[in-house]
Design a protein around this motif. Structure first.
Motif, PDB file in Angstrom:
ATOM      1  N   GLY A  56       0.684  -0.641  -0.425  1.00 44.96           N
ATOM      2  CA  GLY A  56      -0.491   0.014   0.017  1.00 44.96           C
ATOM      3  C   GLY A  56       0.179   0.803   0.007  1.00 44.96           C
ATOM      4  N   ARG A  57      -0.099   2.491  -0.223  1.00 39.00           N
ATOM      5  CA  ARG A  57       0.820   3.976  -0.117  1.00 39.00           C
ATOM      6  C   ARG A  57       0.492   4.689   0.946  1.00 39.00           C
ATOM      7  NH1 ARG A  57       2.192   7.086  -5.118  1.00 39.00           N
ATOM      8  NH2 ARG A  57       2.957   4.365  -5.544  1.00 39.00           N
ATOM      9  N   ILE A  58       1.195   5.283   1.573  1.00 35.64           N
ATOM     10  CA  ILE A  58       0.636   6.297   2.656  1.00 35.64           C
ATOM     11  C   ILE A  58       0.932   8.120   1.886  1.00 35.64           C
ATOM     12  CG2 ILE A  58       0.843   7.574   4.465  1.00 35.64           C
ATOM     13  CD1 ILE A  58       1.060   4.293   5.454  1.00 35.64           C
ATOM     14  N   THR A  59       0.040   8.825   1.569  1.00 35.42           N
ATOM     15  CA  THR A  59       0.583  10.043   1.089  1.00 35.42           C
ATOM     16  C   THR A  59       1.225  11.080   2.188  1.00 35.42           C
ATOM     17  OG1 THR A  59      -0.266   8.706  -0.984  1.00 35.42           O
ATOM     18  CG2 THR A  59      -0.082  11.271  -0.658  1.00 35.42           C
ATOM     19  N   LEU A  60       1.191  11.404   2.204  1.00 37.39           N
ATOM     20  CA  LEU A  60       1.713  12.818   3.451  1.00 37.39           C
ATOM     21  C   LEU A  60       1.418  14.245   2.464  1.00 37.39           C
ATOM     22  CD1 LEU A  60       1.820  13.994   5.822  1.00 37.39           C
ATOM     23  CD2 LEU A  60       4.498  13.836   5.894  1.00 37.39           C
ATOM     24  N   ASP A  61       0.407  15.262   2.369  1.00 30.61           N
ATOM     25  CA  ASP A  61       0.501  16.592   1.898  1.00 30.61           C
ATOM     26  C   ASP A  61       1.038  17.268   2.418  1.00 30.61           C
ATOM     27  OD1 ASP A  61      -0.166  18.785   0.942  1.00 30.61           O
ATOM     28  OD2 ASP A  61      -2.254  18.370   0.211  1.00 30.61           O
ATOM     29  N   LEU A  62       2.504  17.697   1.823  1.00 33.13           N
ATOM     30  CA  LEU A  62       3.043  18.699   2.885  1.00 33.13           C
ATOM     31  C   LEU A  62       2.776  20.032   3.142  1.00 33.13           C
ATOM     32  CD1 LEU A  62       6.949  17.649   2.378  1.00 33.13           C
ATOM     33  CD2 LEU A  62       5.849  17.285   4.212  1.00 33.13           C
ATOM     34  N   THR A  63       2.596  20.177   2.079  1.00 33.38           N
ATOM     35  CA  THR A  63       1.233  21.538   1.921  1.00 33.38           C
ATOM     36  C   THR A  63       0.497  21.768   3.093  1.00 33.38           C
ATOM     37  OG1 THR A  63       2.192  22.038  -0.541  1.00 33.38           O
ATOM     38  CG2 THR A  63       0.232  23.609   0.537  1.00 33.38           C
ATOM     39  N   VAL A  64      -0.010  20.773   3.324  1.00 33.61           N
ATOM     40  CA  VAL A  64      -1.324  21.122   4.574  1.00 33.61           C
ATOM     41  C   VAL A  64      -0.491  20.687   6.110  1.00 33.61           C
ATOM     42  CG1 VAL A  64      -2.955  19.307   5.383  1.00 33.61           C
ATOM     43  CG2 VAL A  64      -3.229  19.755   2.724  1.00 33.61           C
TER      44      VAL A  64
END
Length: 163
Positions: A56-64
């Motif tokens: 799977g993939r965990i995505t982290l939005d650095l802008t948020v």
């Protein structure tokens, strides 16, 4: 919980089972707290999979994260150290870790998409983040880590003083 316009910096979709699903049933018996022996007719079991592999993939939005996090780059480093613990098998999920359930190891790959949010995370780069996850000495000896530790300690001290 939340408000319109707010979003989590994390996106974690369901992971896909990539190995054969080998079911295992483990039988248990409840212990009578007064006698210390098996409680009559209190047998139960647990259904599990034997050593499943998920992808799977965990995505982290650095802008948020940058907009919502109270601190500096150390916030991202704290998350990286958690991922490193996951990769090294120091994190367990769910029920029964003392019975051998929930053990986990992970392969972590840091990838960047889009522009890097420079104001808060400018000194970090995707390659440096990967080096930190992999415990590479050149990343762990980076001078910015001392500055970020100082910022983190100041946040802790300020929080302790508020109580």
């Amino acid at each position: 919980c939340g408000a319109p316009g707010w979003t989590s910096p994390f996106r974690i979709p369901d992971f896909e089972l990539t190995s054969a699903a080998v079911p295992v049933i483990q039988e248990f018996v409840a212990i009578d707290r007064f006698t210390g022996g098996a409680a009559e007719e209190r047998k139960f079991n647990a259904h599990a999979l034997s050593k499943p592999t998920f992808k799977g993939r965990i995505t982290l939005d650095l802008t948020v994260l940058q907009a919502s996090a109270p601190g500096g780059p150390w916030v991202l480093l704290l998350l990286l150290f958690l991922l490193r613990d996951l990769a090294e098998g120091d994190v367990y999920f769910g029920f029964g870790s003392s019975k051998g359930y929930g053990a986990c190891t992970a392969a972590i790959e840091v990838k960047a998409e889009g522009e890097w949010p420079a104001p808060k995370f400018g000194q970090l780069s995707p390659s440096m983040l990967q080096q930190i996850v992999n415990r590479q000495p050149e990343a762990l000896a980076h001078p910015a880590l001392d500055e970020w530790q100082t910022q983190f300690n100041q946040m802790l001290t300020a929080g302790a003083g508020a109580n």
